[in-house]
Every structure is written in C-alpha cells, then in structure tokens.
Design an enzyme around this catalytic site. Structure first.
Site, PDB file in Angstrom:
ATOM      1  N   ASP A 189       9.128   2.710   0.352  1.00  0.00           N
ATOM      2  CA  ASP A 189       8.030   3.331   1.084  1.00  0.00           C
ATOM      3  C   ASP A 189       8.190   2.914   2.540  1.00  0.00           C
ATOM      4  OD1 ASP A 189       5.723   4.074   2.377  1.00  0.00           O
ATOM      5  OD2 ASP A 189       4.395   3.570   0.698  1.00  0.00           O
ATOM      6  N   TYR A 225       0.849  -1.191   0.000  1.00  0.00           N
ATOM      7  CA  TYR A 225       0.000   0.000   0.000  1.00  0.00           C
ATOM      8  C   TYR A 225       0.881   1.235   0.000  1.00  0.00           C
ATOM      9  CZ  TYR A 225      -3.601   3.345   1.501  1.00  0.00           C
ATOM     10  OH  TYR A 225      -4.468   4.412   1.583  1.00  0.00           O
ATOM     11  N   LYS A 257       3.627   8.805   9.190  1.00  0.00           N
ATOM     12  CA  LYS A 257       3.331   8.174  10.482  1.00  0.00           C
ATOM     13  C   LYS A 257       4.261   8.622  11.626  1.00  0.00           C
ATOM     14  CE  LYS A 257       0.370   4.825   8.393  1.00  0.00           C
ATOM     15  NZ  LYS A 257       0.385   3.969   7.238  1.00  0.00           N
TER      16      LYS A 257
HETATM   17  C1  LIG Z   1      -0.153   4.460   5.842  1.00  0.00           C
HETATM   18  C2  LIG Z   1       0.674   4.229   4.648  1.00  0.00           C
HETATM   19  C3  LIG Z   1       0.680   5.110   3.560  1.00  0.00           C
HETATM   20  C4  LIG Z   1      -0.272   6.249   3.459  1.00  0.00           C
HETATM   21  O1  LIG Z   1      -0.104   7.205   4.466  1.00  0.00           O
HETATM   22  P1  LIG Z   1      -1.344   8.154   4.844  1.00  0.00           P
HETATM   23  O2  LIG Z   1      -0.746   9.088   5.852  1.00  0.00           O
HETATM   24  O3  LIG Z   1      -2.410   7.253   5.376  1.00  0.00           O
HETATM   25  O4  LIG Z   1      -1.753   8.847   3.601  1.00  0.00           O
HETATM   26  C5  LIG Z   1       1.579   4.900   2.535  1.00  0.00           C
HETATM   27  N1  LIG Z   1       2.429   3.852   2.560  1.00  0.00           N
HETATM   28  C6  LIG Z   1       2.446   2.983   3.579  1.00  0.00           C
HETATM   29  C7  LIG Z   1       3.441   1.882   3.572  1.00  0.00           C
HETATM   30  C8  LIG Z   1       1.554   3.119   4.642  1.00  0.00           C
HETATM   31  O5  LIG Z   1       1.540   2.219   5.620  1.00  0.00           O
END
Ligand SMILES: *Cc1c(COP(=O)(O)O)cnc(C)c1O
Length: 418
Positions: free
Chosen positions: A233, A138, A261
């Site tokens: 990511d 994701y 995060k």
């Molecule tokens: C949570 C997440 C995102 C998206 O971040 P948001 O602050 O929810 O837009 C992107 N990549 C990874 C791996 C994530 O866990």
C-alpha cells in the site's frame, strides 16, 4: 452562528473525515479558505505554515501553477464523460514507466477504493480468502481493513469499527508490525489459505514507524514460500520516497501496488497496478468486478499527470526536499532529547513522538503521551504552524517549504521545549 456550529449541525463532528475534527487535540479546527505553496489561510485570515499537505498529495506545495493550469485546461474541455480518454492512457503509461513491477493499472477515485480493489483482486487471482494485515497500518475505511487500523481509527481509539460484521472481519488476520516471528506463526496457522499480505512498507498512519532491517525482505520471502501475493500500500509512499516508491527505496518487489494521494496532484485519484498476468483478472478482462462512474476523471487525471511529469523531469527534487526535511527533523530531534520526546524521519516524512523511545509497532506507539502531544499541537497552531492534529499521523514536508519556513518552525518548537 459560527462556521463550526453550522458544520456540526449538518455533518457528524462538523467534518467529512474524522481526524479533521481535532477530536484528539482539542480546540477548534480552522476552516481553510485557501492555500498556496507552503501556506494555508483560514476563514478568519490567519496564515499557517502547513505540514499536512492535504495528507500527502501536495508534494509540490499547494496550488502549484503547472497543476492549476493543467486542471483549468482540462476543465474547459468538459468535466466528465464516463468514457475512455487519452489522458487516462497517458497517466497510466507514465505511472507504469516509473513504478517497478506493474504492467497495467486500473484508476479509481481514492486510496480506499484502490486498496479495497487490490484485496479483492488478490482473492480473485489466488482463489484464497484470507488476508494478513499489520496492526496500525491503514488501508482505507472498507470493512475488512478496519481491524486494528491506524490513522483516524487509532486517533480515536477504535480498534475495530461498528458496522463491520464478523463475516467481514473473519478473513482478516492482523499481526504486529515489525515481528517476523508472529507473521510466520500466522502463516503456519493458516496454511494454504492466505491470498495476500498487505502492508504499508513504511508505516505512516501510526505516527511514522520504519520497518526494521530485513523485515520487508522476510515478509516478501514468507509470502513467496506460502504462495501468497504481496500488496504494497503505497498510497503515502508512492512518488514520495522517490519516483519508484517504496519498492525502489527498499529494493523489494511487490505483486500488487496501491497508490493514491500524490498521483492525483490534489484531486481524487487512486490506482492499483500489477503485472499483466494478475491485472487480467480485472473486469472486463476477468471475473473481478470493479468500476467507477468518475474513475479516471479527466480533470483529476490532468492534475495527477502534471504533478508526476514535474517530478519525472526533476528527479533531484527528492534529494532537495529530503535535505530540508532532514534539517527540520534533525533539529526537532535535538530539541526533543531529554524532554520525553523523540523524532523519526525518512525523506520528507517525519513524526515527533512523545515517548523516550521510538515506537516500533502499534502497541508501543499507543504508549505515547497524547496529552503532551495535544499541548504541543496547540502551541504550534497558535504560533502559525499547522501540524497534523494527531500523534498518530506523519508530518509532510513539501518542495514549497522554504528555509525560512523551516527556521520559523524550529524557533516555535524551541519555545515549546523551553
Ligand atoms: C490515505 C491512505 C489510504 C486511503 O486513501 P483515501 O484516499 O483516504 O481513501 C490508504 N492507505 C494508506 C497507506 C493511506 O495513507
């Protein structure tokens, strides 16, 4: 009218982010009124031991006094200026000093924004269009990454998303996680056209799936051979697997790193960074346009800076959390054995899969018994343990979880498995 009924009449599903709706586990989601340390309290006054941790940011637990105090101090000086501030410089310097291979960063307000901008930057820098991503990873909710995406999209069985045009999806090539062969094939079918490979180095949005030995090295090698950038990511793994994130943990160099995060300490902050040669393509230095009214917001940045400096000054915190998490996941693993479930963990992240064998990619993860997951979730929630409401999300352990929290959690899990 209950809060839930009111919520459902004014917001789709009653929520502002789909997984919160408990659609995959049934039952009604608690509305959280407050949180401190390892505990959250709902509007009816029920207290839970929390293993969501705001989906990652709360590595030090909720409402950590140093973070709250930094936020209060910043707020009193003004909430937002739409102008450059010293606080942004300080957090940028701190991130760059700790995370390998980045010489410059751009701050924004979410992980989605950061990943979206990183993909655009990779295209702008390389002059190529296509991006390789991995099924079940994701990278936020922007169009080109909603192809076989993890997290809520997987929870609700949406392999693409309505509203994504063929045009937006056509330059995304999605390949199975953990297969070097299929990645190789994707590269050879698209010779010279791949701008970047984007990956969650530890996949934490299809439950938790570890990279096989040598897998990340192979990706890095293939990207290099094909003149493509490697985007890590690290929105979850950044500052969670350690101060240097997954790059340090797995000893792999990425070209662009995406974070979110934890770096916001519970406030909305995202960022992407790379070596200067790449970052010079970002506006106003270069042609890749990206902006934000609230980017680098002083209150948000103050929260992130407080959390990151706390971690920097106490690096042993990672070993402490991992040890606690190891006890939790190790005991859960013993309980699960022979009961059609299995447990995987890395540091403070873990997942209990309802399948005999641990999943290694998106397709194998989808074979889990989500009905049994729903009854496990309901049992734990009724016992005061607040777990992610989906088989395809990770459990987050924080520095605030006490040995007693862990023991309580294990004893409630024992009830379920007996
Ligand atoms: C949570 C997440 C995102 C998206 O971040 P948001 O602050 O929810 O837009 C992107 N990549 C990874 C791996 C994530 O866990």
């Amino acid at each position: 009218m209950s809060i839930l009924e009111r919520a459902r009449s004014v917001m789709p599903g009653g929520v502002n982010s789909p997984v919160r709706a408990f659609g995959a586990v049934g039952g009604n989601p608690p509305f959280i009124a407050s949180a401190i340390g390892s505990k959250v309290t709902d509007e009816s006054g029920n207290e839970y031991i929390d293993y969501i941790g705001s989906w990652g940011p709360a590595l030090l637990g909720h409402a950590h006094p140093e973070i709250v105090s930094a936020v209060k101090q910043a707020a009193e000086k003004g909430l937002s200026f739409g102008a450059a501030t010293k606080a942004e410089v300080e957090i940028a310097e701190l991130i760059i000093s700790l995370v390998p291979n980045i010489e410059m960063v751009r701050l924004c307000s979410s992980g989605t924004e950061a990943a979206m901008s990183a993909v655009k930057l990779a295209r702008g820098f390389s002059g190529k269009d296509k991006i390789i991503k991995f099924e079940g990873c994701y990278h936020g909710h922007f169009e080109s990454m909603l192809v076989s995406a993890g997290s809520g999209a997987m929870t609700y069985g949406i392999s693409g998303s309505a509203g994504v045009t063929d045009g937006a999806a056509k330059d995304t090539i999605s390949v199975p996680y953990n297969s070097v062969e299929l990645l190789q094939e994707a590269f050879s079918r698209n010779k010279g056209e791949i701008a970047a490979v984007i990956i969650e180095p530890l996949a934490a949005n299809m439950g938790l799936v570890k990279p096989k030995d040598g897998y990340l090295q192979a990706i890095s090698q293939l990207a290099k051979e094909n003149g493509s950038l490697l985007i890590f990511d690290e929105v979850i793994t950044g500052f969670r697997l350690g101060l240097g994130g997954a790059q340090d943990f797995y000893n792999i160099d990425a070209d662009i790193v995406v974070m979110g995060k934890i770096i916001g300490g519970g406030m909305p902050v995202g960022c992407y960074g790379a070596r200067a040669e790449i970052m010079q393509f970002v506006s106003p230095l270069g042609p890749v346009y990206q902006a934000g009214t609230l980017s680098g917001n002083p209150v948000a940045v103050a929260a992130g800076y407080a959390q990151l400096s706390h971690l920097k000054s106490r690096p042993s915190i990672y070993a402490d959390i991992s040890q606690k998490a190891g006890r939790l996941f190790g005991e859960l693993s013993d309980l699960a054995e022979g009961h059609g479930a299995s447990v995987v963990w890395e540091g403070s992240l873990g997942c209990l899969f309802f399948s005999d064998d641990l999943p290694y990619d998106y397709e194998s993860a989808k074979l889990c018994d989500t009905q049994r997951f729903a009854s496990w979730h309901a049992h734990m929630l009724a016992s005061g343990i607040y777990l992610p409401p989906s088989q395809f999300e990770a459990i987050f352990v924080s520095a605030a979880h006490s040995d007693e929290d862990i023991s309580t959690t294990i004893s409630k899990a024992k009830e379920f498995f007996s």
